[in-house]
Design a protein around this motif. Structure first.
Motif, mmCIF file in Angstrom:
data_model
loop_
_atom_site.group_PDB
_atom_site.id
_atom_site.type_symbol
_atom_site.label_atom_id
_atom_site.label_comp_id
_atom_site.label_asym_id
_atom_site.label_seq_id
_atom_site.Cartn_x
_atom_site.Cartn_y
_atom_site.Cartn_z
ATOM 1 N N GLN A 175 33.374 68.944 -58.846
ATOM 2 C CA GLN A 175 32.425 67.953 -59.758
ATOM 3 C C GLN A 175 31.411 69.127 -60.469
ATOM 4 N N LYS A 176 30.779 69.880 -59.889
ATOM 5 C CA LYS A 176 29.933 70.714 -60.224
ATOM 6 C C LYS A 176 30.513 71.537 -61.464
ATOM 7 N N TYR A 177 31.877 71.953 -61.277
ATOM 8 C CA TYR A 177 32.438 72.960 -62.237
ATOM 9 C C TYR A 177 33.407 72.086 -63.098
ATOM 10 N N GLN A 178 33.543 70.810 -62.940
ATOM 11 C CA GLN A 178 34.306 70.081 -63.860
ATOM 12 C C GLN A 178 35.830 70.625 -63.666
ATOM 13 N N VAL A 179 36.291 70.237 -62.380
ATOM 14 C CA VAL A 179 37.599 70.774 -61.978
ATOM 15 C C VAL A 179 38.170 69.549 -61.774
ATOM 16 N N ALA A 180 39.616 69.038 -62.142
ATOM 17 C CA ALA A 180 40.072 67.954 -61.725
ATOM 18 C C ALA A 180 40.960 68.370 -60.261
ATOM 19 N N ILE A 181 40.857 67.508 -59.372
ATOM 20 C CA ILE A 181 41.807 67.533 -58.253
ATOM 21 C C ILE A 181 43.284 66.944 -58.806
ATOM 22 N N ALA A 182 44.194 67.911 -58.833
ATOM 23 C CA ALA A 182 45.772 67.365 -59.627
ATOM 24 C C ALA A 182 46.305 66.926 -58.479
ATOM 25 N N GLY A 183 46.254 67.211 -57.198
ATOM 26 C CA GLY A 183 47.287 67.128 -56.161
ATOM 27 C C GLY A 183 47.217 68.261 -55.056
ATOM 28 N N GLY A 184 48.053 68.341 -54.147
ATOM 29 C CA GLY A 184 48.242 69.412 -53.028
ATOM 30 C C GLY A 184 49.096 68.759 -52.023
ATOM 31 N N ASP A 185 48.763 69.169 -50.890
ATOM 32 C CA ASP A 185 49.456 68.797 -49.618
ATOM 33 C C ASP A 185 48.652 68.762 -48.443
ATOM 34 N N LEU A 186 48.744 67.938 -47.153
ATOM 35 C CA LEU A 186 48.273 67.909 -46.015
ATOM 36 C C LEU A 186 49.291 68.032 -44.895
ATOM 37 N N SER A 187 48.943 68.728 -43.928
ATOM 38 C CA SER A 187 49.653 68.984 -42.994
ATOM 39 C C SER A 187 49.037 69.173 -41.427
ATOM 40 N N THR A 188 49.636 68.610 -40.256
ATOM 41 C CA THR A 188 49.052 69.172 -39.227
ATOM 42 C C THR A 188 49.867 69.872 -38.353
ATOM 43 N N TYR A 189 49.185 70.727 -37.631
ATOM 44 C CA TYR A 189 49.951 71.774 -36.458
ATOM 45 C C TYR A 189 48.850 72.028 -35.493
ATOM 46 N N ASP A 190 49.791 72.933 -34.514
ATOM 47 C CA ASP A 190 49.018 73.059 -33.438
ATOM 48 C C ASP A 190 48.433 74.490 -33.846
ATOM 49 N N GLY A 191 47.265 74.515 -34.559
ATOM 50 C CA GLY A 191 46.735 76.115 -34.973
ATOM 51 C C GLY A 191 45.370 75.847 -35.591
ATOM 52 N N PRO A 192 45.001 76.923 -36.250
ATOM 53 C CA PRO A 192 43.489 76.740 -36.720
ATOM 54 C C PRO A 192 43.571 76.035 -38.369
ATOM 55 N N LEU A 193 42.479 75.539 -38.640
ATOM 56 C CA LEU A 193 42.236 75.208 -39.835
ATOM 57 C C LEU A 193 42.428 76.058 -41.141
ATOM 58 N N SER A 194 43.537 75.780 -41.952
ATOM 59 C CA SER A 194 43.622 76.463 -43.032
ATOM 60 C C SER A 194 43.567 75.765 -44.366
#
Length: 316
Positions: free
Chosen positions: A117-136
């Motif tokens: 919002q601060k830099y006027q960038v639209a979130i256009a999409g992406g991906d979510l996944s879960t696994y047995d590991g650290p946050l990336s």
């Protein structure tokens, strides 16, 4: 390892006509095949991506997840700024630890959305996944540019500048960096920037990278280097001087750039809203040199923090 691997990768990735600037700069520049109403042919698309990992780039147990999300977006915007480009949209991919995945995603996204919002960038999409590991967190930012700033354009005699102040980011500033997107837009209106890079791995290391790409060197006035308050504070316990922190600490996310000697006065006389400091000039002999007398210079060597994944522009 980083530079040798990048050299290998450049040799293995075939440069197709639609990629105007590929691996080795702050972002990739992609030509459009034709003109359309949404993307005039005078504009080119800019793309950069960066991944940050828990335990490497942040510590989720000690730091706010919203701050971490903000950082993930801001570091990409810093690359966009270093190209003299305008950010437009972003794709966000989160690899989440299985435990408390929804809660973690929500907190991280609060920071991402704040920066967007601060830099006027639209979130256009992406991906979510879960696994047995650290946050990336991996974010790709897309933007537009007419004439991109590259690392390869520095010319002998150019005046060298750096924005903001340097050093001590580990005391917390690295989690809330201020990418110089607005300043880059202002610079493009007033001067012709020959070359630029953002300070992600350390002032001296990133300056050396820009100059090496241009096959140039620099004579530096180290006493002019803008040292942050955090660098002075850090030096009280680190055993290093404030100048050493400014020289080599990473994650300042400021801009280094150069302009012709004739336009240097414009940079110095303009109020940009943030400090912009002249720190030296570009010279034909390679390497970094510091002034030790009126007309005598001594070789100094770049230092900083290197991530193996940095500087792969099209997948960065």
């Amino acid at each position: 390892m980083e530079q040798s691997f990048l050299a290998y990768l450049r040799g293995r990735t075939r440069q197709l006509p639609q990629v105007a600037v590929g691996i080795g700069d702050d972002a990739a520049v992609i030509d459009w095949p034709g003109e359309s109403s949404s993307a005039p042919s005078s504009l080119r698309q800019v793309a950069c991506t960066d991944q940050i990992l828990d335990g490497v780039d942040f510590r989720s147990g000690d730091q706010s997840l919203a701050d971490i999300g903000f950082k993930a977006m801001a570091i990409n915007l810093s690359d966009i700024a270093a190209m003299g480009a305008t950010p437009a949209s972003a794709l966000v991919t989160l690899a989440l630890p299985s435990e408390n995945a929804t809660e973690i995603a929500g907190e991280v996204y609060e920071g991402i959305l704040e920066a967007a919002q601060k830099y006027q960038v639209a979130i256009a999409g992406g991906d979510l996944s879960t696994y047995d590991g650290p946050l990336s967190i991996s974010i790709t930012v897309l933007g537009w540019v007419e004439k991109p700033w590259l690392r390869t354009g520095a010319e002998e005699g150019d005046a060298l500048f750096v924005t903001g102040s340097l050093g001590g980011s580990l005391l917390g500033r690295h989690l809330r960096p201020e990418p110089r997107v607005e300043l880059a837009a202002q610079l493009k209106e007033k001067v012709d920037v020959h070359a630029a890079i953002d300070v992600s791995d350390g002032f001296s290391l990133d300056l050396d990278r820009m100059l090496a790409a241009s096959r140039m060197g620099a004579e530096l006035e180290l006493e002019s280097l803008p040292i942050s308050d955090a660098a002075h504070q850090f030096s009280e316990t680190s055993g290093r001087t404030p100048l050493e922190h400014a020289w080599s600490d990473g994650e300042d996310f400021e801009l280094i750039f150069c302009v012709s000697p004739e336009q240097a006065s414009i940079v110095e006389s303009t109020d940009w809203g943030v400090p912009v400091t002249r720190v030296g000039k570009v010279v034909g002999r390679t390497g970094l040199w510091k002034r030790v007398a009126t007309s005598k210079f001594e070789r100094v060597f770049p230092q900083g923090f290197v991530h193996a994944e940095k500087d792969i522009a099209a997948a960065k």
